[in-house]
Scaffold this motif. Structure first.
Motif, PDB file in Angstrom:
ATOM      1  N   ILE A   1       0.839  -1.201   0.000  1.00 23.55           N
ATOM      2  CA  ILE A   1       0.000   0.000   0.000  1.00 23.55           C
ATOM      3  C   ILE A   1       0.872   1.249   0.000  1.00 23.55           C
ATOM      4  CG2 ILE A   1      -1.653   1.361   1.356  1.00 23.55           C
ATOM      5  CD1 ILE A   1      -2.775  -1.363   2.364  1.00 23.55           C
ATOM      6  N   LEU A   2       1.859   1.285   0.893  1.00 19.07           N
ATOM      7  CA  LEU A   2       2.728   2.458   0.990  1.00 19.07           C
ATOM      8  C   LEU A   2       3.557   2.653  -0.274  1.00 19.07           C
ATOM      9  CD1 LEU A   2       3.856   2.136   4.715  1.00 19.07           C
ATOM     10  CD2 LEU A   2       2.111   3.664   3.760  1.00 19.07           C
ATOM     11  N   LEU A   3       4.052   1.570  -0.839  1.00 16.20           N
ATOM     12  CA  LEU A   3       4.837   1.654  -2.065  1.00 16.20           C
ATOM     13  C   LEU A   3       3.994   2.221  -3.204  1.00 16.20           C
ATOM     14  CD1 LEU A   3       7.409   1.026  -3.725  1.00 16.20           C
ATOM     15  CD2 LEU A   3       6.421  -1.227  -4.148  1.00 16.20           C
ATOM     16  N   LYS A   4       2.796   1.677  -3.394  1.00 15.19           N
ATOM     17  CA  LYS A   4       1.949   2.115  -4.501  1.00 15.19           C
ATOM     18  C   LYS A   4       1.388   3.516  -4.267  1.00 15.19           C
ATOM     19  CE  LYS A   4       1.020  -2.491  -6.132  1.00 15.19           C
ATOM     20  NZ  LYS A   4       0.047  -3.559  -6.314  1.00 15.19           N
ATOM     21  N   ALA A   5       1.115   3.864  -3.027  1.00 17.64           N
ATOM     22  CA  ALA A   5       0.681   5.237  -2.720  1.00 17.64           C
ATOM     23  C   ALA A   5       1.817   6.213  -3.011  1.00 17.64           C
ATOM     24  CB  ALA A   5       0.220   5.347  -1.270  1.00 17.64           C
ATOM     25  N   GLY A   6       3.042   5.817  -2.688  1.00 10.32           N
ATOM     26  CA  GLY A   6       4.210   6.643  -3.003  1.00 10.32           C
ATOM     27  C   GLY A   6       4.407   6.801  -4.501  1.00 10.32           C
ATOM     28  N   MET A   7       4.149   5.742  -5.242  1.00  6.12           N
ATOM     29  CA  MET A   7       4.240   5.819  -6.691  1.00  6.12           C
ATOM     30  C   MET A   7       3.170   6.759  -7.252  1.00  6.12           C
ATOM     31  SD  MET A   7       5.083   1.809  -7.392  1.00  6.12           S
ATOM     32  CE  MET A   7       5.081   1.883  -9.173  1.00  6.12           C
ATOM     33  N   ALA A   8       1.969   6.721  -6.666  1.00  6.94           N
ATOM     34  CA  ALA A   8       0.903   7.634  -7.086  1.00  6.94           C
ATOM     35  C   ALA A   8       1.317   9.079  -6.795  1.00  6.94           C
ATOM     36  CB  ALA A   8      -0.405   7.286  -6.380  1.00  6.94           C
ATOM     37  N   PHE A   9       1.922   9.307  -5.629  1.00  5.72           N
ATOM     38  CA  PHE A   9       2.429  10.641  -5.281  1.00  5.72           C
ATOM     39  C   PHE A   9       3.408  11.119  -6.344  1.00  5.72           C
ATOM     40  CE2 PHE A   9       5.182  13.749  -3.474  1.00  5.72           C
ATOM     41  CZ  PHE A   9       4.530  14.355  -2.421  1.00  5.72           C
ATOM     42  N   ASN A  10       4.391  10.289  -6.661  1.00  4.01           N
ATOM     43  CA  ASN A  10       5.411  10.677  -7.636  1.00  4.01           C
ATOM     44  C   ASN A  10       4.826  10.909  -9.017  1.00  4.01           C
ATOM     45  OD1 ASN A  10       7.524  10.715  -5.844  1.00  4.01           O
ATOM     46  ND2 ASN A  10       8.093   8.590  -6.218  1.00  4.01           N
TER      47      ASN A  10
END
Length: 96
Positions: free
Chosen positions: A66-75
């Protein structure tokens, strides 16, 4: 205070981070203008908005996913907001 975060905590945590960044947006932008290009406040707003949008669809994964994919969405949101996407798109048209 919790000793362990779970997937159930992801959305609430992201919302708290968003609220904190929003509350300090002017200060963040001001500091970034002194050290950089002054877009960090906007970056945080766009990025956290994208992360908040992504998280509900990720809750069946593990917390690290979740955190990885949320971070990717942020970027990705930051990249779209910088105009670099238009630069790359223009290059592809010229090379096409």
């Amino acid at each position: 205070m919790k000793d362990l975060l779970t997937t159930d905590d992801a959305l609430a945590l992201a919302q708290k981070i968003t609220d904190a960044l929003t509350a300090q947006s002017e200060l963040i932008t001001s500091l970034d203008q002194q050290m950089g290009d002054g877009d960090l406040g906007v970056t945080c707003k766009l990025g956290m908005g994208a992360a908040l949008e992504a998280i509900p669809g990720l809750l069946d994964g593990t917390l690290d996913q979740i955190l990885l994919k949320a971070g990717m969405a942020f970027n990705s949101a930051h990249f779209r907001g910088t105009g670099r996407d238009r630069l790359h798109a223009g290059r592809e048209v010229r090379q096409g």
